[in-house]
Motif scaffolding. Structure first.
Motif, PDB file in Angstrom:
ATOM      1  N   ASN A 119      78.895 119.622  95.624  1.00  0.00           N
ATOM      2  CA  ASN A 119      77.926 118.915  96.469  1.00  0.00           C
ATOM      3  C   ASN A 119      77.489 117.665  95.722  1.00  0.00           C
ATOM      4  OD1 ASN A 119      77.934 120.782  98.553  1.00  0.00           O
ATOM      5  ND2 ASN A 119      76.438 122.076  97.529  1.00  0.00           N
ATOM      6  N   ARG A 120      77.801 116.521  96.285  1.00  0.00           N
ATOM      7  CA  ARG A 120      77.443 115.255  95.672  1.00  0.00           C
ATOM      8  C   ARG A 120      76.702 114.404  96.684  1.00  0.00           C
ATOM      9  NH1 ARG A 120      83.171 114.232  92.847  1.00  0.00           N
ATOM     10  NH2 ARG A 120      82.791 115.473  91.000  1.00  0.00           N
ATOM     11  N   ILE A 121      75.807 113.612  96.172  1.00  0.00           N
ATOM     12  CA  ILE A 121      75.137 112.645  97.026  1.00  0.00           C
ATOM     13  C   ILE A 121      75.920 111.347  96.888  1.00  0.00           C
ATOM     14  CG2 ILE A 121      73.017 111.355  97.426  1.00  0.00           C
ATOM     15  CD1 ILE A 121      71.526 113.778  96.156  1.00  0.00           C
ATOM     16  N   LEU A 122      76.522 110.935  97.980  1.00  0.00           N
ATOM     17  CA  LEU A 122      77.342 109.738  97.968  1.00  0.00           C
ATOM     18  C   LEU A 122      76.542 108.537  98.453  1.00  0.00           C
ATOM     19  CD1 LEU A 122      80.610 111.192  99.531  1.00  0.00           C
ATOM     20  CD2 LEU A 122      80.094 110.849  97.113  1.00  0.00           C
ATOM     21  N   LYS A 123      76.822 107.408  97.861  1.00  0.00           N
ATOM     22  CA  LYS A 123      76.205 106.171  98.321  1.00  0.00           C
ATOM     23  C   LYS A 123      76.768 105.847  99.700  1.00  0.00           C
ATOM     24  CE  LYS A 123      75.859 104.224  93.705  1.00  0.00           C
ATOM     25  NZ  LYS A 123      76.259 103.114  92.831  1.00  0.00           N
ATOM     26  N   GLU A 124      75.937 105.258 100.525  1.00  0.00           N
ATOM     27  CA  GLU A 124      76.409 104.884 101.856  1.00  0.00           C
ATOM     28  C   GLU A 124      77.535 103.858 101.761  1.00  0.00           C
ATOM     29  OE1 GLU A 124      74.393 103.096 105.786  1.00  0.00           O
ATOM     30  OE2 GLU A 124      73.334 104.736 104.784  1.00  0.00           O
ATOM     31  N   GLN A 125      77.432 102.969 100.798  1.00  0.00           N
ATOM     32  CA  GLN A 125      78.458 101.944 100.575  1.00  0.00           C
ATOM     33  C   GLN A 125      78.933 102.067  99.120  1.00  0.00           C
ATOM     34  OE1 GLN A 125      79.741  99.696 102.746  1.00  0.00           O
ATOM     35  NE2 GLN A 125      81.024  98.716 101.237  1.00  0.00           N
ATOM     36  N   PRO A 126      80.181 102.521  98.895  1.00  0.00           N
ATOM     37  CA  PRO A 126      80.662 102.617  97.509  1.00  0.00           C
ATOM     38  C   PRO A 126      80.797 101.225  96.881  1.00  0.00           C
ATOM     39  CG  PRO A 126      82.436 103.051  99.042  1.00  0.00           C
ATOM     40  CD  PRO A 126      81.191 102.921  99.852  1.00  0.00           C
ATOM     41  N   GLU A 127      80.627 101.182  95.560  1.00  0.00           N
ATOM     42  CA  GLU A 127      80.774  99.914  94.845  1.00  0.00           C
ATOM     43  C   GLU A 127      82.203  99.726  94.338  1.00  0.00           C
ATOM     44  OE1 GLU A 127      77.871  99.930  91.738  1.00  0.00           O
ATOM     45  OE2 GLU A 127      76.236 100.370  93.142  1.00  0.00           O
ATOM     46  N   ARG A 128      82.801 100.809  93.873  1.00  0.00           N
ATOM     47  CA  ARG A 128      84.147 100.757  93.310  1.00  0.00           C
ATOM     48  C   ARG A 128      84.953 101.950  93.817  1.00  0.00           C
ATOM     49  NH1 ARG A 128      80.608 100.030  89.520  1.00  0.00           N
ATOM     50  NH2 ARG A 128      80.816 102.081  88.620  1.00  0.00           N
ATOM     51  N   ILE A 129      86.254 101.706  94.055  1.00  0.00           N
ATOM     52  CA  ILE A 129      87.168 102.776  94.480  1.00  0.00           C
ATOM     53  C   ILE A 129      88.437 102.670  93.653  1.00  0.00           C
ATOM     54  CG2 ILE A 129      88.572 103.707  96.369  1.00  0.00           C
ATOM     55  CD1 ILE A 129      86.489 102.635  98.332  1.00  0.00           C
ATOM     56  N   LEU A 130      88.923 103.811  93.189  1.00  0.00           N
ATOM     57  CA  LEU A 130      90.189 103.895  92.463  1.00  0.00           C
ATOM     58  C   LEU A 130      91.197 104.619  93.349  1.00  0.00           C
ATOM     59  CD1 LEU A 130      91.944 103.684  89.883  1.00  0.00           C
ATOM     60  CD2 LEU A 130      90.992 105.903  89.211  1.00  0.00           C
ATOM     61  N   VAL A 131      92.384 104.034  93.514  1.00  0.00           N
ATOM     62  CA  VAL A 131      93.451 104.621  94.324  1.00  0.00           C
ATOM     63  C   VAL A 131      94.670 104.827  93.442  1.00  0.00           C
ATOM     64  CG1 VAL A 131      94.989 104.284  96.301  1.00  0.00           C
ATOM     65  CG2 VAL A 131      92.636 103.430  96.400  1.00  0.00           C
ATOM     66  N   THR A 132      95.202 106.042  93.426  1.00  0.00           N
ATOM     67  CA  THR A 132      96.460 106.302  92.728  1.00  0.00           C
ATOM     68  C   THR A 132      97.185 107.462  93.400  1.00  0.00           C
ATOM     69  OG1 THR A 132      97.543 106.758  90.614  1.00  0.00           O
ATOM     70  CG2 THR A 132      95.400 107.815  90.987  1.00  0.00           C
ATOM     71  N   PHE A 133      98.484 107.360  93.490  1.00  0.00           N
ATOM     72  CA  PHE A 133      99.321 108.421  94.042  1.00  0.00           C
ATOM     73  C   PHE A 133     100.381 108.831  93.027  1.00  0.00           C
ATOM     74  CE2 PHE A 133      97.494 106.650  97.866  1.00  0.00           C
ATOM     75  CZ  PHE A 133      97.177 107.791  98.586  1.00  0.00           C
ATOM     76  N   GLY A 134     100.073 108.709  91.764  1.00  0.00           N
ATOM     77  CA  GLY A 134     101.014 109.089  90.722  1.00  0.00           C
ATOM     78  C   GLY A 134     101.836 107.902  90.253  1.00  0.00           C
ATOM     79  N   GLY A 135     102.711 108.173  89.312  1.00  0.00           N
ATOM     80  CA  GLY A 135     103.462 107.110  88.661  1.00  0.00           C
ATOM     81  C   GLY A 135     104.460 106.388  89.530  1.00  0.00           C
ATOM     82  N   SER A 136     105.047 107.063  90.493  1.00  0.00           N
ATOM     83  CA  SER A 136     106.123 106.405  91.234  1.00  0.00           C
ATOM     84  C   SER A 136     105.763 106.081  92.679  1.00  0.00           C
ATOM     85  CB  SER A 136     107.380 107.263  91.209  1.00  0.00           C
ATOM     86  OG  SER A 136     107.131 108.498  91.852  1.00  0.00           O
ATOM     87  N   ASP A 137     104.767 106.721  93.250  1.00  0.00           N
ATOM     88  CA  ASP A 137     104.363 106.477  94.640  1.00  0.00           C
ATOM     89  C   ASP A 137     105.568 106.517  95.575  1.00  0.00           C
ATOM     90  OD1 ASP A 137     102.844 105.880  96.874  1.00  0.00           O
ATOM     91  OD2 ASP A 137     102.614 103.775  96.408  1.00  0.00           O
ATOM     92  N   ILE A 138     106.343 107.620  95.505  1.00  0.00           N
ATOM     93  CA  ILE A 138     107.585 107.707  96.267  1.00  0.00           C
ATOM     94  C   ILE A 138     107.383 107.636  97.781  1.00  0.00           C
ATOM     95  CG2 ILE A 138     108.810 108.929  94.453  1.00  0.00           C
ATOM     96  CD1 ILE A 138     108.455 111.494  96.142  1.00  0.00           C
ATOM     97  N   ARG A 139     106.189 107.941  98.260  1.00  0.00           N
ATOM     98  CA  ARG A 139     105.923 107.867  99.703  1.00  0.00           C
ATOM     99  C   ARG A 139     105.379 106.497 100.105  1.00  0.00           C
ATOM    100  NH1 ARG A 139     107.335 112.292  98.670  1.00  0.00           N
ATOM    101  NH2 ARG A 139     107.323 114.170  99.859  1.00  0.00           N
ATOM    102  N   ARG A 140     105.197 105.628  99.125  1.00  0.00           N
ATOM    103  CA  ARG A 140     104.670 104.278  99.378  1.00  0.00           C
ATOM    104  C   ARG A 140     103.327 104.332 100.101  1.00  0.00           C
ATOM    105  NH1 ARG A 140     110.191 101.027 101.021  1.00  0.00           N
ATOM    106  NH2 ARG A 140     111.341 101.642  99.177  1.00  0.00           N
ATOM    107  N   LEU A 141     102.442 105.182  99.601  1.00  0.00           N
ATOM    108  CA  LEU A 141     101.129 105.352 100.218  1.00  0.00           C
ATOM    109  C   LEU A 141     100.083 104.395  99.659  1.00  0.00           C
ATOM    110  CD1 LEU A 141     101.009 109.256 100.232  1.00  0.00           C
ATOM    111  CD2 LEU A 141     101.342 107.761 102.200  1.00  0.00           C
ATOM    112  N   THR A 142     100.270 103.902  98.433  1.00  0.00           N
ATOM    113  CA  THR A 142      99.245 103.078  97.800  1.00  0.00           C
ATOM    114  C   THR A 142      98.918 101.849  98.641  1.00  0.00           C
ATOM    115  OG1 THR A 142      99.927 103.825  95.610  1.00  0.00           O
ATOM    116  CG2 THR A 142      98.589 101.830  95.706  1.00  0.00           C
ATOM    117  N   CYS A 143      99.909 101.080  99.024  1.00  0.00           N
ATOM    118  CA  CYS A 143      99.660  99.834  99.760  1.00  0.00           C
ATOM    119  C   CYS A 143      98.957 100.060 101.093  1.00  0.00           C
ATOM    120  CB  CYS A 143     100.953  99.049  99.942  1.00  0.00           C
ATOM    121  SG  CYS A 143     101.581  98.421  98.369  1.00  0.00           S
TER     122      CYS A 143
END
Length: 181
Positions: A119-143
């Motif tokens: 249970n976390r209290i989340l900010k209504e508007q995040p300041e920073r977001i990190l996106v990663t799908f692993g080293g190779s991103d074989i599904r091309r999901l990052t973009c």
């Protein structure tokens, strides 16, 4: 669930201890064959296993499960698990009807502490977001995910991490120019 487990592993030619015994699964010697035959279920999770060795294991034990999120092999008469996000829609477009497919993130193997999010209290508007799908991103999901976040939350500081196996480096360069880091 009360199953006794046995790990048979081999990493880049080096043998690893498997329940106090050394076994070379890629060669399927007598000790390894006995372990495979006597198992209730055999789970294969290997990027390097050959189709021939995988088929040999299936022949020795009909209760074989293939963990495969790399999509570089074809199987017959197999249970295939790919717990990648979106795999149920995109993985194995030409499915063999002899296989049983278990696809999507709802099947991801997680230890019990991760079953329920904290249970976390989340900010209504995040300041920073990190996106990663692993080293190779074989599904091309990052973009697509980064692009969607940029459109949905325009003032966020967005960071994306992708390894050397990236399939669409030109797209990453474009997104960086648009404001992603």
């Amino acid at each position: 669930r009360g199953y006794k487990t046995k790990l048979i592993a081999q990493a880049d030619g080096e043998q690893m201890v498997a329940n106090e015994r050394l076994m070379r699964w890629q060669e399927i010697g007598s000790a390894c064959e006995k372990a495979i035959r006597s198992a209730d279920i055999v789970v294969i999770d290997s990027l390097k296993i050959s189709k021939k060795v995988a088929k040999s294991i299936q022949t020795l034990n009909c209760h074989t499960v293939m963990l495969d999120d790399y999509l570089h092999r074809s199987y017959t008469d197999a249970v295939i698990v790919d717990w990648t996000v979106g795999a149920e829609a995109r993985a194995y477009p030409h499915r063999d009807h002899s296989n049983h497919y278990v696809l999507g993130s709802q099947y991801c193997a997680l230890r019990p502490p991760f079953w329920t999010p904290p249970n976390r209290i989340l900010k209504e508007q995040p300041e920073r977001i990190l996106v990663t799908f692993g080293g190779s991103d074989i599904r091309r999901l990052t973009c697509p995910v980064v692009r969607q976040l940029m459109n949905s939350i325009p003032n966020v500081e967005l960071h994306a991490i992708a390894g050397s196996g990236v399939y669409c480096p030109g797209e990453y360069t474009y997104l960086a120019k648009e404001g992603a880091h």
